[in-house]
Write a protein that holds these residues in place. Structure first.
Motif, PDB file in Angstrom:
ATOM      1  N   VAL A  95      37.091  32.813  33.670  1.00 34.16           N
ATOM      2  CA  VAL A  95      36.663  34.212  33.701  1.00 34.16           C
ATOM      3  C   VAL A  95      36.847  34.798  35.106  1.00 34.16           C
ATOM      4  O   VAL A  95      37.315  35.918  35.260  1.00 34.16           O
ATOM      5  N   VAL A  96      36.515  33.997  36.150  1.00 34.04           N
ATOM      6  CA  VAL A  96      36.741  34.484  37.527  1.00 34.04           C
ATOM      7  C   VAL A  96      38.216  34.832  37.711  1.00 34.04           C
ATOM      8  O   VAL A  96      38.570  35.903  38.202  1.00 34.04           O
ATOM      9  N   MET A  97      39.075  33.912  37.286  1.00 33.62           N
ATOM     10  CA  MET A  97      40.508  34.138  37.462  1.00 33.62           C
ATOM     11  C   MET A  97      40.945  35.404  36.718  1.00 33.62           C
ATOM     12  O   MET A  97      41.693  36.218  37.241  1.00 33.62           O
ATOM     13  N   LYS A  98      40.425  35.568  35.509  1.00 33.43           N
ATOM     14  CA  LYS A  98      40.821  36.716  34.710  1.00 33.43           C
ATOM     15  C   LYS A  98      40.387  38.020  35.379  1.00 33.43           C
ATOM     16  O   LYS A  98      41.156  38.977  35.474  1.00 33.43           O
ATOM     17  N   LEU A  99      39.134  37.999  35.884  1.00 34.66           N
ATOM     18  CA  LEU A  99      38.625  39.196  36.562  1.00 34.66           C
ATOM     19  C   LEU A  99      39.438  39.496  37.812  1.00 34.66           C
ATOM     20  O   LEU A  99      39.809  40.641  38.072  1.00 34.66           O
ATOM     21  N   GLN A 100      39.727  38.449  38.595  1.00 33.99           N
ATOM     22  CA  GLN A 100      40.468  38.662  39.839  1.00 33.99           C
ATOM     23  C   GLN A 100      41.867  39.186  39.555  1.00 33.99           C
ATOM     24  O   GLN A 100      42.338  40.113  40.207  1.00 33.99           O
ATOM     25  N   ARG A 101      42.512  38.594  38.544  1.00 28.95           N
ATOM     26  CA  ARG A 101      43.869  39.053  38.219  1.00 28.95           C
ATOM     27  C   ARG A 101      43.855  40.496  37.755  1.00 28.95           C
ATOM     28  O   ARG A 101      44.719  41.287  38.128  1.00 28.95           O
ATOM     29  N   GLU A 102      42.848  40.813  36.938  1.00 27.80           N
ATOM     30  CA  GLU A 102      42.791  42.170  36.411  1.00 27.80           C
ATOM     31  C   GLU A 102      42.559  43.171  37.543  1.00 27.80           C
ATOM     32  O   GLU A 102      43.195  44.218  37.606  1.00 27.80           O
ATOM     33  N   LEU A 103      41.647  42.806  38.466  1.00 29.69           N
ATOM     34  CA  LEU A 103      41.372  43.667  39.607  1.00 29.69           C
ATOM     35  C   LEU A 103      42.630  43.873  40.439  1.00 29.69           C
ATOM     36  O   LEU A 103      42.973  44.992  40.817  1.00 29.69           O
ATOM     37  N   PHE A 104      43.311  42.757  40.722  1.00 26.35           N
ATOM     38  CA  PHE A 104      44.497  42.803  41.563  1.00 26.35           C
ATOM     39  C   PHE A 104      45.547  43.725  40.957  1.00 26.35           C
ATOM     40  O   PHE A 104      46.060  44.621  41.615  1.00 26.35           O
TER      41      PHE A 104
END
Ligand code: ATP
Ligand code: MG
Length: 583
Positions: A95-104
């Protein structure tokens, strides 16, 4: 109040959306957590047969079985603990990775105006800190709810089966504990928000110092910067302290409340009417359950703090994610424009200012022409260049390329038509070759890169590096001089070979010798494409097909060099001043 609850619920539901695809891991983790509670409760229950049957000598075989049982139950506890931690981490890290990718990828698409208004430090802290905060807080909350929640339910159930009279006492205390929790929770929410803001200012202050390090040293700003940082770091510390003390207070309060229940039970147990029904095993099981309830009860009060933390971090992330991206509603795709440009009555105000930067600007450039913009510093020349690529959208008026409103093109297609050599070149921490061919996905050969480097007069300095084109040039080209950076920027623009070329002070950092070389190259280049040249040195634009003089965002003169000199007005006096300066 009501409104806030609804908001948190919405945020929570939205967060659930991120977990959806990992729900298998989540379900496994939850089952393992419930298993943990069952195992723990079974362990406590096992005291009863041990006491009442084993130790009394009624069934001594229990005593032989007990050592094996202890090993088995501890091993089972280990297995479920491992499965729950592993699955939770698996879900959490995803979930962290998904959030970070989406933000980026969302940040990449945001309009320039967003970055004009937002601190880079704040954004960095959102990607690094907030995204982690969301999952670490929700992971903790889930563990507490399911593992400790299930433990509480199982232990309370066990107590009731043993003696409902004694267990009822437990429920007398529960509402009081509940009230304490809700008071604490409000405080947690506020502190979490403050803590996050404080984290953002730490990154901002650090980043400002790191980026402006030379200026800080030059102007003796160490003291100011130190003081600034001391202040923000202290505010993080004090918020952390508040969080810790709120947590530290809530624990003993809840435990003290619970100890009343324990004391009350011990008191009741001495009453003959009750004590006669109790076997020693039952009594020990109830007391042990009460003791065992202390930790999960303590932990479950922290759930609210975790949830508040997670919600606060999610709200801050979702706010960025909800910022609308640059409008890319155009559908027209062109391979290569002819290069006719027209601006009609353009009025434009930067989103961060009140006063329009451009006021009713109109001009027309035919394909293949060279068009020059001159005017004092701050008159709005670079702003015009920013508008052509839709870095900003205009207030009113129309900009067309090949007769089509630029809003009708897809952004990618529009930006493909334009190559800009801007006043501030950004270079990436990569090799020279990769900087020149940035984001071109191997479309160009090594020979192409060498050719444009030669045209831009860059090859001579590139050759002096031992690794030539493969030299890594440091963060934002730290290893290069101003003129060298400019030549790389020109090479980059040459390589793109776009039909429209914007040169914003492209040769301002070059000596006259290099400038003459590059000017010759640029002259050739401008032949078969439309170019907009912004230059302070009027000598470089004498041959332009048309010159536009702007002042304070408005057109004040237009014509060819000869016409404007003839007119003996603004352009004429500008050129006279420059001529006398150069003599
Ligand atoms: P120079 O010759 O110094 O490069 P310029 O003619 O290119 O000057 P612009 O950069 O177009 O000037 O700026 C025009 C006006 O718009 C200036 O008053 C400037 O303060 C303002 N401005 C420029 N960029 C921004 C921005 N990102 N946000 C708000 N205002 C801006
Ligand atoms: Mg400018």
């Amino acid at each position: 109040m009501e409104h806030k609850e609804v908001n948190s619920w919405l945020v929570f539901k939205r967060l659930l959306g991120y977990v959806k695809e990992f729900k298998l891991g989540l379900v496994a983790a939850i089952i393992a957590m419930i298993g943990y509670a069952v195992v723990d409760t079974a362990f406590i229950y096992s005291i009863k047969p041990l006491m009442d049957k084993g130790l009394t000598g009624q069934s001594p075989e229990i005593l032989t079985f007990m050592p094996i049982f202890v090993i088995l139950i501890i091993a089972a506890r280990g297995v479920v603990a491992f499965v729950s931690s592993y699955c939770m981490s698996w879900v959490g890290t995803h979930v962290v990775m998904k959030l970070q990718r989406e933000l980026f990828s969302h940040l990449i698409a945001l309009p320039i105006s967003f970055f004009d208004k937002t601190n880079t430090g704040d954004l960095l802290s959102k990607i690094t800190y907030d995204a982690n905060q969301v999952t670490s807080a929700s992971t903790k909350a889930l563990i507490k709810i399911f593992r400790d929640g299930a433990t509480i339910i199982a232990l309370v159930g066990l107590m009731f089966i043993q003696s409902w009279q004694l267990s009822l006492v437990f429920f007398l205390v529960a509402p009081i504990v509940g009230i304490a929790i809700s008071v604490v929770s409000k405080r947690f929410r506020k502190i979490s928000k403050n803590l996050q803001d404080a984290m953002g200012s730490v990154t901002t202050a650090s980043e400002q110092m790191l980026k402006g390090h030379k200026e800080v040293l030059m102007f003796g700003g160490q003291k100011v910067e130190n003081e600034k940082f001391n202040q923000v770091s202290n505010s993080v510390r004090s918020q952390n302290m508040k969080m810790a003390s709120a947590q530290a207070i809530s624990t003993p309060v809840v435990q003290t409340l619970a100890s009343f229940a324990l004391a009350f039970i011990l008191f009741l147990a001495t009453k003959p009417s009750i004590i006669n029904d109790l076997t020693p095993g039952t009594f020990i099981v109830i007391i042990s359950s009460m003791m065992a309830l202390m930790k999960p009860l303590k932990v479950i009060t922290e759930v609210v703090g975790d949830i508040q933390r997670g919600i606060a971090a999610s709200v801050s992330l979702f706010k960025v994610l909800d910022t609308t991206s640059a409008l890319d509603s155009g559908t027209k795709v062109i391979k290569r424009a002819k290069g006719d440009i027209e601006l009609k009555n353009i009025v434009f105000t930067y989103p961060t200012t009140e006063k329009p930067a451009l006021n009713n600007i109109s001009f027309k450039v035919k394909a293949g022409e060279t068009f020059a913009l001159v005017g004092r510093s701050g008159s709005g020349k670079s702003t015009i260049a920013n508008l052509l690529t839709r870095f900003y959208d205009i207030d009113s008026g129309v900009i067309t390329i090949d007769g089509v409103n630029i809003q009708e093109y897809t952004l990618a297609s529009l930006r493909d038509q334009v190559a800009i050599v801007s006043q501030s070149v950004h270079l990436f921490n990569d090799t020279i070759a990769n900087n020149i061919a940035y984001a071109s996905d191997g479309k160009f050969t090594r020979e192409d890169i060498i050719k444009v480097s030669e045209t831009a007069n860059a090859m001579e300095f590139i050759k002096q590096f031992p690794n030539g084109l493969d030299t890594v040039i440091g963060e934002n080209g730290a290893l290069l001089s101003g003129g060298q950076r400019q030549r790389l920027a020109i090479a980059r623009a040459l390589l793109r070979d776009a039909p429209i070329l914007i040169l914003d002070e492209a040769t301002s950092a070059l000596d006259s010798e290099s400038e003459r070389h590059i000017q010759a190259a640029l002259d050739i280049l401008q032949k078969d494409r439309t170019s907009i040249v912004i230059a302070h040195r009027l000598s470089t634009i004498e041959h332009a097909d048309q010159i536009l003089v702007i002042d304070d965002g408005s057109v004040v003169e237009r014509g060819t060099h000869a016409e404007l000199i003839e007119k003996k007005a603004i352009y004429h006096s500008l050129s006279k001043i420059q001529a006398s300066g150069e003599l």
